[in-house]
Design a protein around this motif. Structure first.
Motif, mmCIF file in Angstrom:
data_model
loop_
_atom_site.group_PDB
_atom_site.id
_atom_site.type_symbol
_atom_site.label_atom_id
_atom_site.label_comp_id
_atom_site.label_asym_id
_atom_site.label_seq_id
_atom_site.Cartn_x
_atom_site.Cartn_y
_atom_site.Cartn_z
ATOM 1 N N ALA A 52 0.834 -1.205 0.000
ATOM 2 C CA ALA A 52 0.000 0.000 0.000
ATOM 3 C C ALA A 52 0.868 1.254 0.000
ATOM 4 C CB ALA A 52 -0.950 -0.006 1.197
ATOM 5 N N LEU A 53 1.904 1.268 0.837
ATOM 6 C CA LEU A 53 2.784 2.435 0.891
ATOM 7 C C LEU A 53 3.437 2.702 -0.459
ATOM 8 C CD1 LEU A 53 4.554 2.091 4.357
ATOM 9 C CD2 LEU A 53 3.018 3.918 3.628
ATOM 10 N N LEU A 54 3.912 1.655 -1.103
ATOM 11 C CA LEU A 54 4.565 1.818 -2.401
ATOM 12 C C LEU A 54 3.572 2.339 -3.435
ATOM 13 C CD1 LEU A 54 7.039 1.550 -4.205
ATOM 14 C CD2 LEU A 54 6.396 -0.849 -4.586
ATOM 15 N N LEU A 55 2.388 1.739 -3.477
ATOM 16 C CA LEU A 55 1.360 2.177 -4.422
ATOM 17 C C LEU A 55 1.000 3.638 -4.192
ATOM 18 C CD1 LEU A 55 -0.861 1.539 -6.574
ATOM 19 C CD2 LEU A 55 -2.335 0.969 -4.648
ATOM 20 N N TRP A 56 0.725 4.004 -2.944
ATOM 21 C CA TRP A 56 0.325 5.376 -2.632
ATOM 22 C C TRP A 56 1.467 6.351 -2.852
ATOM 23 C CZ3 TRP A 56 -2.204 3.533 2.509
ATOM 24 C CH2 TRP A 56 -3.433 2.935 2.224
ATOM 25 N N TRP A 57 2.703 5.931 -2.583
ATOM 26 C CA TRP A 57 3.852 6.797 -2.823
ATOM 27 C C TRP A 57 3.968 7.107 -4.313
ATOM 28 C CZ3 TRP A 57 8.337 6.314 -5.686
ATOM 29 C CH2 TRP A 57 9.271 7.328 -5.485
ATOM 30 N N ARG A 58 3.824 6.069 -5.149
ATOM 31 C CA ARG A 58 3.905 6.274 -6.601
ATOM 32 C C ARG A 58 2.805 7.201 -7.087
ATOM 33 N NH1 ARG A 58 5.116 0.021 -8.395
ATOM 34 N NH2 ARG A 58 7.354 0.072 -7.996
ATOM 35 N N ARG A 59 1.587 6.958 -6.626
ATOM 36 C CA ARG A 59 0.465 7.814 -7.034
ATOM 37 C C ARG A 59 0.669 9.251 -6.574
ATOM 38 N NH1 ARG A 59 -4.766 3.976 -5.795
ATOM 39 N NH2 ARG A 59 -4.475 2.600 -7.576
ATOM 40 N N THR A 61 3.522 10.776 -5.866
ATOM 41 C CA THR A 61 4.632 11.373 -6.602
ATOM 42 C C THR A 61 4.164 11.836 -7.979
ATOM 43 O OG1 THR A 61 6.249 10.029 -5.424
ATOM 44 C CG2 THR A 61 6.952 10.955 -7.523
ATOM 45 N N ARG A 62 3.402 10.982 -8.672
ATOM 46 C CA ARG A 62 2.869 11.363 -9.990
ATOM 47 C C ARG A 62 1.930 12.560 -9.878
ATOM 48 N NH1 ARG A 62 2.573 5.630 -10.953
ATOM 49 N NH2 ARG A 62 0.371 5.682 -10.421
ATOM 50 N N ALA A 63 1.093 12.571 -8.845
ATOM 51 C CA ALA A 63 0.156 13.678 -8.665
ATOM 52 C C ALA A 63 0.898 14.986 -8.394
ATOM 53 C CB ALA A 63 -0.816 13.368 -7.524
ATOM 54 N N PHE A 64 1.937 14.947 -7.558
ATOM 55 C CA PHE A 64 2.733 16.151 -7.307
ATOM 56 C C PHE A 64 3.398 16.630 -8.597
ATOM 57 C CE2 PHE A 64 3.256 15.249 -2.560
ATOM 58 C CZ PHE A 64 2.520 16.355 -2.176
ATOM 59 N N GLN A 65 3.917 15.696 -9.396
ATOM 60 C CA GLN A 65 4.558 16.064 -10.658
ATOM 61 C C GLN A 65 3.552 16.691 -11.615
ATOM 62 O OE1 GLN A 65 6.362 12.348 -11.791
ATOM 63 N NE2 GLN A 65 8.180 12.715 -10.545
ATOM 64 N N ALA A 66 2.339 16.171 -11.629
ATOM 65 C CA ALA A 66 1.303 16.721 -12.497
ATOM 66 C C ALA A 66 0.919 18.140 -12.080
ATOM 67 C CB ALA A 66 0.068 15.822 -12.482
ATOM 68 N N LEU A 67 1.028 18.428 -10.802
ATOM 69 C CA LEU A 67 0.718 19.767 -10.291
ATOM 70 C C LEU A 67 1.872 20.736 -10.448
ATOM 71 C CD1 LEU A 67 -1.100 18.885 -6.941
ATOM 72 C CD2 LEU A 67 -2.144 19.797 -9.016
ATOM 73 N N ALA A 68 3.072 20.232 -10.664
ATOM 74 C CA ALA A 68 4.266 21.067 -10.690
ATOM 75 C C ALA A 68 4.162 22.254 -11.648
ATOM 76 C CB ALA A 68 5.493 20.218 -11.003
#
Length: 74
Positions: A52-59, A61-68
């Motif tokens: 769960a931690l790995l899945l949520w971390w990946r999601r 990270t992608r969400a933060f990058q999309a907001l960048a």
């Protein structure tokens, strides 16, 4: 943790709830938002914690990058 640091932490965490869209998606229903968080905490107490931690971390990270692109330069 000092009071000022705790206040800042709580404000930042509230910002993450808003960024995730949970306020709008739940019509600002705090019981629903709390239920989501309780479910997440239960997942973190289970045998599937690492997955769960790995899945949520990946999601996340992608969400933060999309907001960048929306972020102002530092």
């Amino acid at each position: 943790m000092k009071r000022r640091e705790r206040t800042r932490q709580l404000i930042e965490l509230g910002g993450l709830v808003a960024k995730a869209g949970l306020i709008d998606l739940t019509d600002d229903d705090r019981a629903v938002i709390f239920g989501i968080l309780v479910d997440a905490a239960a997942s973190l107490r289970s045998e599937g914690r690492d997955k769960a931690l790995l899945l949520w971390w990946r999601r996340g990270t992608r969400a933060f990058q999309a907001l960048a692109p929306d972020r102002e330069p530092a």
